[in-house]
Design a protein around this motif. Sequence first.
Motif, short mmCIF file in Angstrom:
data_model
loop_
_atom_site.label_atom_id
_atom_site.label_comp_id
_atom_site.label_asym_id
_atom_site.label_seq_id
_atom_site.Cartn_x
_atom_site.Cartn_y
_atom_site.Cartn_z
N GLY A 332 0.79 -1.23 0.00
CA GLY A 332 0.00 0.00 0.00
C GLY A 332 0.82 1.27 0.00
O GLY A 332 0.26 2.37 0.08
N ARG A 333 2.14 1.17 -0.07
CA ARG A 333 3.00 2.35 -0.07
C ARG A 333 3.86 2.37 -1.32
O ARG A 333 4.39 1.34 -1.73
CB ARG A 333 3.91 2.34 1.16
N GLU A 334 4.00 3.53 -1.92
CA GLU A 334 4.82 3.66 -3.11
C GLU A 334 6.23 4.08 -2.73
O GLU A 334 6.45 4.78 -1.74
CB GLU A 334 4.21 4.71 -4.05
N GLY A 335 7.17 3.69 -3.55
CA GLY A 335 8.55 4.11 -3.34
C GLY A 335 9.30 3.19 -2.39
O GLY A 335 8.77 2.23 -1.84
N THR A 336 10.56 3.51 -2.19
CA THR A 336 11.44 2.74 -1.33
C THR A 336 11.36 3.27 0.10
O THR A 336 11.51 4.46 0.34
CB THR A 336 12.89 2.83 -1.82
N MET A 337 11.11 2.36 1.04
CA MET A 337 10.93 2.75 2.43
C MET A 337 12.12 2.25 3.26
O MET A 337 12.83 1.33 2.87
CB MET A 337 9.63 2.16 2.99
N ALA A 338 12.30 2.88 4.41
CA ALA A 338 13.36 2.48 5.34
C ALA A 338 12.76 2.30 6.73
O ALA A 338 11.91 3.09 7.16
CB ALA A 338 14.46 3.54 5.39
N GLY A 339 13.19 1.24 7.41
CA GLY A 339 12.82 1.05 8.80
C GLY A 339 13.97 1.46 9.68
O GLY A 339 15.07 0.91 9.56
N LEU A 340 13.74 2.45 10.55
CA LEU A 340 14.80 3.00 11.38
C LEU A 340 14.65 2.54 12.83
O LEU A 340 13.53 2.49 13.36
CB LEU A 340 14.79 4.53 11.35
N GLU A 341 15.77 2.27 13.47
CA GLU A 341 15.82 2.15 14.91
C GLU A 341 16.43 3.44 15.44
O GLU A 341 17.61 3.73 15.22
CB GLU A 341 16.67 0.96 15.35
N LEU A 342 15.61 4.26 16.12
CA LEU A 342 16.03 5.57 16.57
C LEU A 342 16.79 5.49 17.88
O LEU A 342 16.62 4.55 18.67
CB LEU A 342 14.82 6.49 16.72
N GLU A 343 17.61 6.49 18.14
CA GLU A 343 18.38 6.53 19.37
C GLU A 343 17.51 6.88 20.57
O GLU A 343 17.82 6.49 21.70
CB GLU A 343 19.52 7.54 19.24
N GLU A 344 16.43 7.65 20.36
CA GLU A 344 15.56 8.07 21.44
C GLU A 344 14.14 7.57 21.18
O GLU A 344 13.79 7.20 20.05
CB GLU A 344 15.57 9.59 21.57
N GLU A 345 13.31 7.60 22.20
CA GLU A 345 11.94 7.10 22.07
C GLU A 345 11.04 8.16 21.44
O GLU A 345 10.15 8.73 22.08
CB GLU A 345 11.41 6.67 23.45
N VAL A 346 11.26 8.42 20.17
CA VAL A 346 10.43 9.38 19.43
C VAL A 346 9.73 8.68 18.27
O VAL A 346 9.14 9.34 17.42
CB VAL A 346 11.27 10.57 18.94
N GLY A 347 9.82 7.35 18.20
CA GLY A 347 9.15 6.60 17.15
C GLY A 347 7.80 6.08 17.61
O GLY A 347 7.29 6.44 18.67
N VAL A 348 7.19 5.20 16.81
CA VAL A 348 5.85 4.68 17.14
C VAL A 348 5.76 3.18 16.90
O VAL A 348 4.67 2.64 16.78
CB VAL A 348 4.78 5.39 16.28
N SER A 349 6.88 2.49 16.85
CA SER A 349 6.84 1.09 16.48
C SER A 349 7.97 0.34 17.17
O SER A 349 8.91 0.93 17.71
CB SER A 349 6.97 0.95 14.95
N ASP A 350 7.87 -0.97 17.14
CA ASP A 350 8.96 -1.82 17.60
C ASP A 350 9.55 -2.62 16.44
O ASP A 350 10.19 -3.66 16.63
CB ASP A 350 8.48 -2.77 18.70
N GLY A 351 9.32 -2.13 15.22
CA GLY A 351 9.84 -2.81 14.03
C GLY A 351 8.81 -3.58 13.26
O GLY A 351 9.14 -4.28 12.30
N THR A 352 7.51 -3.45 13.66
CA THR A 352 6.45 -4.14 12.93
C THR A 352 5.59 -3.13 12.18
O THR A 352 5.48 -1.97 12.55
CB THR A 352 5.55 -4.93 13.89
N PHE A 353 4.99 -3.61 11.11
CA PHE A 353 4.06 -2.79 10.34
C PHE A 353 2.93 -3.68 9.84
O PHE A 353 3.18 -4.68 9.15
CB PHE A 353 4.78 -2.13 9.15
N LYS A 354 1.70 -3.34 10.21
CA LYS A 354 0.51 -4.10 9.83
C LYS A 354 0.67 -5.58 10.16
O LYS A 354 0.39 -6.46 9.35
CB LYS A 354 0.20 -3.92 8.34
N GLY A 355 1.17 -5.84 11.35
CA GLY A 355 1.26 -7.22 11.83
C GLY A 355 2.45 -7.99 11.34
O GLY A 355 2.66 -9.13 11.75
N LYS A 356 3.25 -7.40 10.50
CA LYS A 356 4.42 -8.12 9.98
C LYS A 356 5.67 -7.49 10.57
O LYS A 356 5.82 -6.27 10.58
CB LYS A 356 4.45 -8.05 8.46
#
Length: 790
Positions: A332-356
Amino acid sequence: MDAKDNSHVFFIVVEWPIYTSRHSIAGQICYIEESKYIEKIEIETLKYLPVKLCGHFTEDNLHVSSLEQISVHEAELLLAVEDSKRLEYFKERGALDKSLSLTINTAVTVEVDGKWLQGIIRYIGRITDAKYPNPITGTFFGIELQGEDRGKGQTDGSYMNKTYFACQKHCGVFAPFSRVKPVESQPKVLNDLAGPVAQPTGMSDPKQSQQQSSNYLTTGDRVIFFMDEISIRGMVMDVKKDEGRVFISTDKNEKGVTEGVSVPLESVIKEELFLLEPEPESRPKPVENEDINMIPAEECPPLGLNVNSVVEVILGKGPAYGTIRWIGSLPGREGTMAGLELEEEVGVSDGTFKGKRYFNCPNKRGLFIKLSSCQPDSRFPKAAANQNNRASKNNQITERELVQIPGALPSAPITTERVKKMLIGRMKGIQGHINSCYMDSALFSLFSCSSVLDSLLFKSTKPGDAPIQSTLLHDIVNPLRSKGFVEGRHVMKLRQQLQELGYCHSFTTEEKDPEEFLTLIMNHILCLDPLLKLSTGGKTQESYCYQIFLDHNHSLVLPTVQQLLEHSFHSASLKLAEVPSCLILQMPRFGKKFKMFQKIIPSVELDITDLLSEGPQQCVLCGQLAYVECVECFREPVFSRTGFKVFCRTCSAQVHSHPERLSHTPSYLSLPRGYTTASGPRAPPLALPRERMQLFAVLSIETSHYVSFVKHGPKNTDWIFFDSMADRQGEKEGFNIPQVEACPEVGMYLEMSPAELASQIPRDMKGVAKRLFCDAYMYLYESTSMSLYR
């Protein structure tokens, strides 16, 4: 950024000379021809300089104490400021110094009608032509206003019916440096987040600029923010930068209500940068380690980012830092995406997207974002960061990938085995464009098959000159060595950068000399240590190229390069203070058109042992240790055709007992302290190592067009010929076709005796050999031993 043009030296009048007939001229810019200036400063008692004030035809003799020398870049910036304020800005220096480092796509504030407005630099340069006899005119900054300040300008990027950049009506401003301030506190993001910009001919494309535009929040921006781990969309209504908060109008909720909310800047992300996760209550349970669509490394963007690269992204308050843990495509997303592990807790995920699950990281440390929104972590040196990132055991660097890594080391030169496969043919080498042959041939000669000056490509340099080094490495040298072809636009980009930095106003349009370009790159920009150190009269001179000059009583008819260099050193009483790693020799000419010799024999190997000012040497007669040198014996062919004439004590006494040499005055050689060796009639000849340099390229010129020859292997037949404009496709809107061809016929002529070569009629010589033997302009030699250390 000290620069000057090729013909003038510039000054600012810092005091009002009371004797002048003019009204106050303090703050005026004046100039003098460089040749005249050099002639004047050699006079120890110099008190006055005959200079011309910009805007006037006549000369004024001004006291040197009232003048302060400035670069051409400074002079152009100051000329754009009103006369009454110019000296004040020059003395304070703050605004002037900052303006010298401003580049296209830098975020700034600009003063318009007494108010400071936000904008981005889209153009730097002149907006009026210099009026005769002035050699220069003022430099202005073309700025596109941003955010709430759009519509408060005076132009659409045009001035006097000429377009310098493109923007909407009343969104552009032209201003001198005195009304422009960099936004130093703003974070930076990639250029592709800025709007499209049209550039006039001769100016650089902002998308290719090494500088990056600031991405601050403005009214009307679509954003995402987080409240109680719930992501909410909305539109920015106001930004309170001093308070660190943003007022946002949210999208309608499930009850159809639109709310206004004030949130901290750090919790806000531009919607265009962020890939929204499904809200927590609607997420299905994560499924561990499912197959994911990982893109191949070669499809990564030009920044060369890959898994385990450390990067930064721009959130509402500023940059956030993290590590790429995954790259690929998402449903459902166009283009090349990147999954980041951030240094601080400013993200919204633990590395999963839509259950995967795509990667593992602590909760609130994961963020999925467009790969194009990431940039290398600016806190670390680029070279070290990229080398470490690419050294990951799970990622191997391909040659194609290496070409695009910022700060990476140069690719290896093209070997003899790869020349035929990579370089020979049409659309090979460097594509010529608008009188660029001098630069094309010089770059091809230096970097295609030799690494002697590769230190230019990765040595530390000034921040303002780093984009030039990056262009040279990433856009020219690495593509040439990895693909065998460089598009003309990349060389034009380099020329534009040189022009924009004020080194010369005609780099993009006019033909230059190769030595002018090489000296500029090596000396003024990348500050390479001088290649050549010459000793004369107990003093040492430094330079990057050596022009061969001969006195009028030389007897050379068909000289070798070895003979030309020796005769030139002899006539100028020069010696080499040390062995150079690279020796660039300009052949003797009367200008570019008039050759001194019909043919010059290339010395494939140049013996410089006798040209060194220090070190043991062999007697030219018996081979024993030499103690004396006789300059009067240099021209006597009875000894040898080449080499300075040095003798042991015994041979010197015998040679100078001849009646015709009684008037000679031999001089003692400098020997290393404590150096001794066996001597005497029965002693064996001295076995001394010889210092030799290898020829690796020759630049030739015919009818104002430069081409180059490159020796790529050990055989005399291992030569290739390069012409950046060998052919052309189309007319005005067409393009030049560069060509590289093998020219083994050069070896046939190198093996001829001087008598045979002298009898060759130039127009009848095979292939392109005539252009090497008859039109040589510059010879390039390298020391295979010294190049390892410099």
